[in-house]
Design a protein around this motif. Sequence first.
Motif, PDB file in Angstrom:
ATOM      1  N   PRO A 192       0.797  -1.229   0.000  1.00  0.00           N
ATOM      2  CA  PRO A 192       0.000   0.000   0.000  1.00  0.00           C
ATOM      3  C   PRO A 192       0.831   1.282   0.000  1.00  0.00           C
ATOM      4  CG  PRO A 192      -0.232  -1.216   2.077  1.00  0.00           C
ATOM      5  CD  PRO A 192       0.439  -2.126   1.109  1.00  0.00           C
ATOM      6  N   VAL A 193       1.967   1.306   0.696  1.00  0.00           N
ATOM      7  CA  VAL A 193       2.789   2.510   0.685  1.00  0.00           C
ATOM      8  C   VAL A 193       3.345   2.752  -0.718  1.00  0.00           C
ATOM      9  CG1 VAL A 193       4.910   3.565   1.553  1.00  0.00           C
ATOM     10  CG2 VAL A 193       3.343   2.439   3.133  1.00  0.00           C
ATOM     11  N   GLY A 194       3.746   1.693  -1.400  1.00  0.00           N
ATOM     12  CA  GLY A 194       4.213   1.840  -2.770  1.00  0.00           C
ATOM     13  C   GLY A 194       3.125   2.375  -3.691  1.00  0.00           C
ATOM     14  N   ARG A 195       1.911   1.899  -3.504  1.00  0.00           N
ATOM     15  CA  ARG A 195       0.795   2.400  -4.318  1.00  0.00           C
ATOM     16  C   ARG A 195       0.544   3.880  -4.040  1.00  0.00           C
ATOM     17  NH1 ARG A 195      -1.527  -2.546  -2.601  1.00  0.00           N
ATOM     18  NH2 ARG A 195      -3.082  -1.457  -1.295  1.00  0.00           N
ATOM     19  N   LEU A 196       0.693   4.267  -2.782  1.00  0.00           N
ATOM     20  CA  LEU A 196       0.531   5.673  -2.426  1.00  0.00           C
ATOM     21  C   LEU A 196       1.579   6.535  -3.119  1.00  0.00           C
ATOM     22  CD1 LEU A 196      -0.718   7.937  -0.661  1.00  0.00           C
ATOM     23  CD2 LEU A 196       0.901   7.278   1.123  1.00  0.00           C
ATOM     24  N   LEU A 197       2.843   6.091  -3.079  1.00  0.00           N
ATOM     25  CA  LEU A 197       3.905   6.856  -3.736  1.00  0.00           C
ATOM     26  C   LEU A 197       3.656   6.967  -5.230  1.00  0.00           C
ATOM     27  CD1 LEU A 197       7.105   5.542  -1.900  1.00  0.00           C
ATOM     28  CD2 LEU A 197       5.922   7.709  -1.544  1.00  0.00           C
ATOM     29  N   ALA A 198       3.244   5.863  -5.861  1.00  0.00           N
ATOM     30  CA  ALA A 198       2.975   5.887  -7.299  1.00  0.00           C
ATOM     31  C   ALA A 198       1.839   6.850  -7.624  1.00  0.00           C
ATOM     32  CB  ALA A 198       2.655   4.482  -7.795  1.00  0.00           C
ATOM     33  N   ALA A 199       0.797   6.838  -6.809  1.00  0.00           N
ATOM     34  CA  ALA A 199      -0.367   7.692  -7.067  1.00  0.00           C
ATOM     35  C   ALA A 199      -0.024   9.171  -6.918  1.00  0.00           C
ATOM     36  CB  ALA A 199      -1.506   7.324  -6.119  1.00  0.00           C
ATOM     37  N   THR A 200       0.989   9.472  -6.097  1.00  0.00           N
ATOM     38  CA  THR A 200       1.359  10.868  -5.859  1.00  0.00           C
ATOM     39  C   THR A 200       2.590  11.288  -6.657  1.00  0.00           C
ATOM     40  OG1 THR A 200       2.599  10.174  -3.882  1.00  0.00           O
ATOM     41  CG2 THR A 200       0.336  10.932  -3.565  1.00  0.00           C
ATOM     42  N   GLY A 201       3.090  10.399  -7.521  1.00  0.00           N
ATOM     43  CA  GLY A 201       4.219  10.740  -8.376  1.00  0.00           C
ATOM     44  C   GLY A 201       5.545  10.838  -7.655  1.00  0.00           C
ATOM     45  N   ARG A 202       5.679  10.141  -6.519  1.00  0.00           N
ATOM     46  CA  ARG A 202       6.920  10.180  -5.765  1.00  0.00           C
ATOM     47  C   ARG A 202       7.728   8.905  -5.982  1.00  0.00           C
ATOM     48  NH1 ARG A 202       5.974  11.480   0.388  1.00  0.00           N
ATOM     49  NH2 ARG A 202       8.116  10.667   0.366  1.00  0.00           N
ATOM     50  N   SER A 203       9.045   9.055  -5.952  1.00  0.00           N
ATOM     51  CA  SER A 203       9.936   7.912  -6.113  1.00  0.00           C
ATOM     52  C   SER A 203      10.108   7.175  -4.792  1.00  0.00           C
ATOM     53  CB  SER A 203      11.303   8.384  -6.600  1.00  0.00           C
ATOM     54  OG  SER A 203      12.266   7.340  -6.513  1.00  0.00           O
ATOM     55  N   PRO A 204      10.223   5.846  -4.832  1.00  0.00           N
ATOM     56  CA  PRO A 204      10.500   5.093  -3.605  1.00  0.00           C
ATOM     57  C   PRO A 204      11.989   5.000  -3.280  1.00  0.00           C
ATOM     58  CG  PRO A 204      10.177   3.560  -5.402  1.00  0.00           C
ATOM     59  CD  PRO A 204       9.966   4.950  -5.972  1.00  0.00           C
ATOM     60  N   LEU A 205      12.852   5.605  -4.086  1.00  0.00           N
ATOM     61  CA  LEU A 205      14.292   5.403  -3.927  1.00  0.00           C
ATOM     62  C   LEU A 205      14.856   6.130  -2.708  1.00  0.00           C
ATOM     63  CD1 LEU A 205      15.516   5.649  -7.617  1.00  0.00           C
ATOM     64  CD2 LEU A 205      15.488   3.607  -6.164  1.00  0.00           C
ATOM     65  N   ARG A 206      15.765   5.425  -2.034  1.00  0.00           N
ATOM     66  CA  ARG A 206      16.523   6.002  -0.938  1.00  0.00           C
ATOM     67  C   ARG A 206      17.931   6.307  -1.402  1.00  0.00           C
ATOM     68  NH1 ARG A 206      17.003   5.231   4.884  1.00  0.00           N
ATOM     69  NH2 ARG A 206      17.454   7.410   4.373  1.00  0.00           N
ATOM     70  N   ALA A 207      18.486   7.390  -0.869  1.00  0.00           N
ATOM     71  CA  ALA A 207      19.891   7.697  -1.129  1.00  0.00           C
ATOM     72  C   ALA A 207      20.767   6.590  -0.536  1.00  0.00           C
ATOM     73  CB  ALA A 207      20.248   9.041  -0.512  1.00  0.00           C
ATOM     74  N   SER A 208      21.904   6.353  -1.140  1.00  0.00           N
ATOM     75  CA  SER A 208      22.833   5.308  -0.698  1.00  0.00           C
ATOM     76  C   SER A 208      23.272   5.567   0.741  1.00  0.00           C
ATOM     77  CB  SER A 208      24.068   5.296  -1.597  1.00  0.00           C
ATOM     78  OG  SER A 208      23.712   5.237  -2.956  1.00  0.00           O
ATOM     79  N   HIS A 209      23.219   4.518   1.576  1.00  0.00           N
ATOM     80  CA  HIS A 209      23.575   4.739   2.976  1.00  0.00           C
ATOM     81  C   HIS A 209      23.957   3.435   3.665  1.00  0.00           C
ATOM     82  CE1 HIS A 209      19.278   3.709   2.977  1.00  0.00           C
ATOM     83  NE2 HIS A 209      19.506   3.164   4.157  1.00  0.00           N
ATOM     84  N   LEU A 210      24.694   3.599   4.760  1.00  0.00           N
ATOM     85  CA  LEU A 210      25.078   2.518   5.655  1.00  0.00           C
ATOM     86  C   LEU A 210      24.533   2.863   7.039  1.00  0.00           C
ATOM     87  CD1 LEU A 210      26.781  -0.010   6.447  1.00  0.00           C
ATOM     88  CD2 LEU A 210      28.758   1.529   6.677  1.00  0.00           C
ATOM     89  N   HIS A 211      23.764   1.942   7.624  1.00  0.00           N
ATOM     90  CA  HIS A 211      23.139   2.167   8.927  1.00  0.00           C
ATOM     91  C   HIS A 211      24.117   1.937  10.079  1.00  0.00           C
ATOM     92  CE1 HIS A 211      18.808   2.203   7.707  1.00  0.00           C
ATOM     93  NE2 HIS A 211      19.241   1.464   6.703  1.00  0.00           N
ATOM     94  N   PHE A 212      23.950   2.741  11.128  1.00  0.00           N
ATOM     95  CA  PHE A 212      24.679   2.565  12.385  1.00  0.00           C
ATOM     96  C   PHE A 212      23.719   2.711  13.561  1.00  0.00           C
ATOM     97  CE2 PHE A 212      28.168   3.629   9.647  1.00  0.00           C
ATOM     98  CZ  PHE A 212      29.327   3.151  10.240  1.00  0.00           C
ATOM     99  N   MET A 213      23.934   1.891  14.574  1.00  0.00           N
ATOM    100  CA  MET A 213      23.352   2.119  15.895  1.00  0.00           C
ATOM    101  C   MET A 213      24.484   1.943  16.898  1.00  0.00           C
ATOM    102  SD  MET A 213      20.386   0.068  18.041  1.00  0.00           S
ATOM    103  CE  MET A 213      19.056   0.498  16.940  1.00  0.00           C
ATOM    104  N   VAL A 214      24.718   2.963  17.718  1.00  0.00           N
ATOM    105  CA  VAL A 214      25.854   2.945  18.638  1.00  0.00           C
ATOM    106  C   VAL A 214      25.323   3.047  20.065  1.00  0.00           C
ATOM    107  CG1 VAL A 214      28.088   3.956  19.190  1.00  0.00           C
ATOM    108  CG2 VAL A 214      27.207   4.099  16.848  1.00  0.00           C
TER     109      VAL A 214
END
Length: 292
Positions: A200-222
């Motif tokens: 459903p979130v993907g359908r919402l993005l498509a309906a509103t013309g938004r891209s699902p892409l995230r910028a390249s990243h590496l996660h940290f939790m410290v």
Amino acid sequence: MSDEQRNREAALTDRVVASFASTPDPRLREVMQSLTRHLHAFLREVRPTGSEWQEAIAFLTDAGHITDERRQEFILLSDVFGASMQTVTMNNEADGAATESTVLGPFFIDGSPPIPLGGDISFGATGQPCWVEGTVTGTSGKPVPDARIEVWEADDDGFYDVQYGDDRTAARGHVFSEPDGSFRFWALVPTPYPIPHDGPVGRLLAATGRSPLRASHLHFMVIAPGFRTLVTHIFVRGDELLERDSVFGVRESLVKDFVAQAAEIPTPDGRDLGGREWSRVRFDIVLAEGGA
């Protein structure tokens, strides 16, 4: 709209707000009454039809059905509205030199494998090797030893290990900082990828013309005793998605230089990469003092 209609709508809002007046917990009472006021204000502004209301209920129902122990569609929904990032921003006030926080994302899981300092978190995941090094200190500059550094990322195909459904563990692990606060490990050069957009979130993005892409990243939790737990990413400088990350998670201070290295350049630990090119990045982490 007639005054009579306006008064009827306002009176209904007042009755619902009043229904929470006897809530024993003051904070819950505050939240529920404020939520009611804002929700009713939204409804009275947008004035959804009955069919639109039913469609909204169906959307939330679909989000619930697709959510399981490996996928949290409601976190995605919060992310794409910027609600996750706003909550992070409000709960992590600027604290001098402390490293900035950003969103957790839907793919953190407990129980990542421990790796030795200088070890490799990829566990066979595809991508270009990347040497990651840095230090963990407090805002005073004093090293923080034995900080638990959780790291996780997508592979070169844009998937996290939990998205494969075969119980693999890859591109995920944790190390502990040394007495001088230093840490180091091998990971993968982050690449752009879409958040899960088959629901459903993907359908919402498509309906509103938004891209699902995230910028390249590496996660940290410290995590370290006496310091605020840090949840953050580092991003790749030059990534064209930095200005339009789908979950609004980019902060300029977290954009780092991932420096490309030719295959013939020796690695810091003497590792034989079989003639492959590699990269390196430095991330010095500064923790804010306080509880979790």
